[in-house]
Design an enzyme around this catalytic site. Structure first.
Site, PDB file in Angstrom:
ATOM      1  N   GLY A   1      39.201  15.491  -1.656  1.00  0.00           N
ATOM      2  CA  GLY A   1      39.870  15.655  -0.364  1.00  0.00           C
ATOM      3  C   GLY A   1      40.159  14.372   0.394  1.00  0.00           C
TER       4      GLY A   1
ATOM      5  CD  GLU B   1      33.463  14.385   2.921  1.00  0.00           C
ATOM      6  OE1 GLU B   1      34.406  14.192   2.133  1.00  0.00           O
ATOM      7  OE2 GLU B   1      32.478  15.084   2.644  1.00  0.00           O
TER       8      GLU B   1
ATOM      9  CG  ASP C   1      32.907  23.879   7.298  1.00  0.00           C
ATOM     10  OD1 ASP C   1      32.809  24.274   8.459  1.00  0.00           O
ATOM     11  OD2 ASP C   1      33.119  24.662   6.355  1.00  0.00           O
TER      12      ASP C   1
HETATM   13  P1  5GP Z   1      30.491  21.053   4.330  1.00  0.00           P
HETATM   14  O1  5GP Z   1      29.456  20.732   3.291  1.00  0.00           O
HETATM   15  O2  5GP Z   1      30.451  20.126   5.516  1.00  0.00           O
HETATM   16  O3  5GP Z   1      30.396  22.508   4.752  1.00  0.00           O
HETATM   17  O4  5GP Z   1      31.891  20.967   3.644  1.00  0.00           O
HETATM   18  C1  5GP Z   1      32.500  19.791   3.366  1.00  0.00           C
HETATM   19  C2  5GP Z   1      33.593  19.986   2.337  1.00  0.00           C
HETATM   20  O5  5GP Z   1      34.104  21.314   2.356  1.00  0.00           O
HETATM   21  C3  5GP Z   1      34.752  19.088   2.648  1.00  0.00           C
HETATM   22  O6  5GP Z   1      34.622  17.833   2.058  1.00  0.00           O
HETATM   23  C4  5GP Z   1      35.937  19.893   2.137  1.00  0.00           C
HETATM   24  O7  5GP Z   1      36.120  19.619   0.766  1.00  0.00           O
HETATM   25  C5  5GP Z   1      35.504  21.330   2.308  1.00  0.00           C
HETATM   26  N1  5GP Z   1      36.030  21.924   3.558  1.00  0.00           N
HETATM   27  C6  5GP Z   1      35.343  22.220   4.684  1.00  0.00           C
HETATM   28  N2  5GP Z   1      36.150  22.741   5.628  1.00  0.00           N
HETATM   29  C7  5GP Z   1      37.377  22.751   5.085  1.00  0.00           C
HETATM   30  C8  5GP Z   1      38.667  23.149   5.597  1.00  0.00           C
HETATM   31  O8  5GP Z   1      38.877  23.584   6.728  1.00  0.00           O
HETATM   32  N3  5GP Z   1      39.701  22.998   4.724  1.00  0.00           N
HETATM   33  C9  5GP Z   1      39.559  22.508   3.467  1.00  0.00           C
HETATM   34  N4  5GP Z   1      40.654  22.429   2.730  1.00  0.00           N
HETATM   35  N5  5GP Z   1      38.380  22.125   2.971  1.00  0.00           N
HETATM   36  C10 5GP Z   1      37.293  22.243   3.776  1.00  0.00           C
END
Ligand code: 5GP
Length: 181
Positions: free
Chosen positions: A46, A101, A105
């Site tokens: 990403g 990064e 989320d």
């Molecule tokens: P976390 O571990 O913080 O929940 O998620 C991080 C990863 O989830 C990010 O690097 C991304 O790849 C994916 N992600 C989280 N939210 C989104 C979103 O709204 N859209 C997309 N496309 N990917 C997300």
């Protein structure tokens, strides 16, 4: 006419807004690392477009590497499970490292990545995230540079995908809910 536009319910940040913010971040990083050559570690997949634009807005020498992880499958819910798919090649010991990064989320992936990079014994470690969803954090996660804060909505474009698609949209937009719910 971009065929993917009809899958987007709203554009959050257009190309101009993104580039303006990235120039500000580049200036901030250039000023903070005047006497150093930091290693910018882009998190794949990403973060690939963000890293490419960010390094070109930085005016001091930097080195670039990538860490590829997978934390999402083909759905829009965080599993919290992170797997390393491609490791870092540059020796990070005693280096100033900046993680680049795409989005935070729950914060679980970033926490994992930070712990992993600390094991390589860098002199310092900071994080630059393009997008943050503060309402979605499940843990206390901190980062030093941030592009934009957004609501808890699923976004795509500018490197961010859904099921590997939409990464090549030049803007960041909200994906229509009916496409993933
Ligand atoms: P976390 O571990 O913080 O929940 O998620 C991080 C990863 O989830 C990010 O690097 C991304 O790849 C994916 N992600 C989280 N939210 C989104 C979103 O709204 N859209 C997309 N496309 N990917 C997300």
């Amino acid at each position: 006419m971009n065929k993917m536009n009809c899958d987007i319910s709203a554009v959050l940040f257009d190309e101009h807004k993104i580039q303006t913010r990235i120039r500000e971040l580049g200036l901030e990083i250039s000023n903070s690392y005047k006497d150093s050559t930091p290693v910018m570690v882009g998190i794949l997949k990403g973060g690939f477009i963000f890293l490419a634009d960010l390094v070109r807005s930085i005016t001091i020498p930097v080195e670039v590497d990538f860490l590829a992880i997978s934390s999402y499958g083909n759905d829009a819910n965080s599993s919290g499970i992170v797997k390393i798919r491609k490791d870092i090649d540059i020796d990070l010991s005693n280096r100033d490292v900046i993680i680049v990064e795409d989005i935070v989320d729950t914060g679980l992936s970033l926490e994992y990545i930070k712990d992993y990079i600390w094991q390589h014994k860098p002199a310092s470690l900071k994080t630059c995230v393009l997008l943050d969803k503060p309402d979605a954090h499940k843990i206390d996660v901190c980062f030093e540079y941030i592009g934009f804060s957004i609501k808890n909505e699923f976004v795509v474009g500018y490197g961010l995908d859904f099921a590997e698609r939409y990464r090549n949209l030049p803007y960041i937009g909200i994906l229509k809910e009916e496409l993933y719910k």
